[in-house]
Design an enzyme around this catalytic site. Structure first.
Site: not given
Length: 170
Positions: A66-69
């Site tokens: 769920g994290c873009q990074s």
């Protein structure tokens, strides 16, 4: 008694040594800056102070979904408290991790679950100044930490119940 109080104070001191900034420090410092450009710089500086996770620990199963990074989250329990090691490949995210760790690192599972993270983020006016994907990533990290704390509580409750049921050893 008094000895227990000293031990608790000592533990809090040791815990604080891990997290260089308290929740109160961060809220106060962010509030000191007039514009968000300065606040972002401060958040990035917090991220630069965060100890790096050793490359060997950056395993697939530690990635936070769920994290873009890329964000890796690991933990261990010590003396009833949960110690987190979290890292990211993005500087701003490392800063957000530092803000989050000020609230959660070295706390008991119950304290983690009871902490008003939305109130904390509200005082920082954080979520309104992050992109939706960064905000979702921050929520995903918080949820992962809360899941770890909840699992720890459940595990300890189960262990206590089993040991109580087994009765005294004769």
């Amino acid at each position: 008694g008094e000895a227990r109080d000293r031990t608790v104070l000592l533990m809090e001191h040791i815990v604080d040594a891990r997290t260089t900034h308290s929740v109160e420090d961060i809220v106060e410092t962010i509030g000191f800056f007039d514009d968000w450009e300065d606040r972002y710089r401060y958040i990035i500086d917090l991220g630069k102070e965060l100890p790096a996770m050793p490359e060997a620990h950056k395993r697939e199963e530690l990635l936070v979904r769920g994290c873009q990074s890329q964000v890796w989250l690991d933990w261990r329990e010590q003396d009833g408290r949960i110690l987190f090691t979290v890292d990211s490949d993005a500087l701003i995210v490392r800063g957000l991790i530092a803000i989050m760790l000020a609230a959660f690192d070295g706390r008991t599972p119950r304290a983690i679950l009871d902490f008003d993270i939305d109130g904390y983020f509200g005082k920082l006016d954080l979520l309104t100044h992050l992109s939706p994907t960064r905000g979702n990533g921050l929520r995903a990290m918080v949820q992962r930490i809360r899941d770890v704390a909840a699992a720890s509580l459940t595990h300890h409750r189960d262990c206590e119940c089993r040991s109580e049921r087994s009765g005294p050893k004769t």
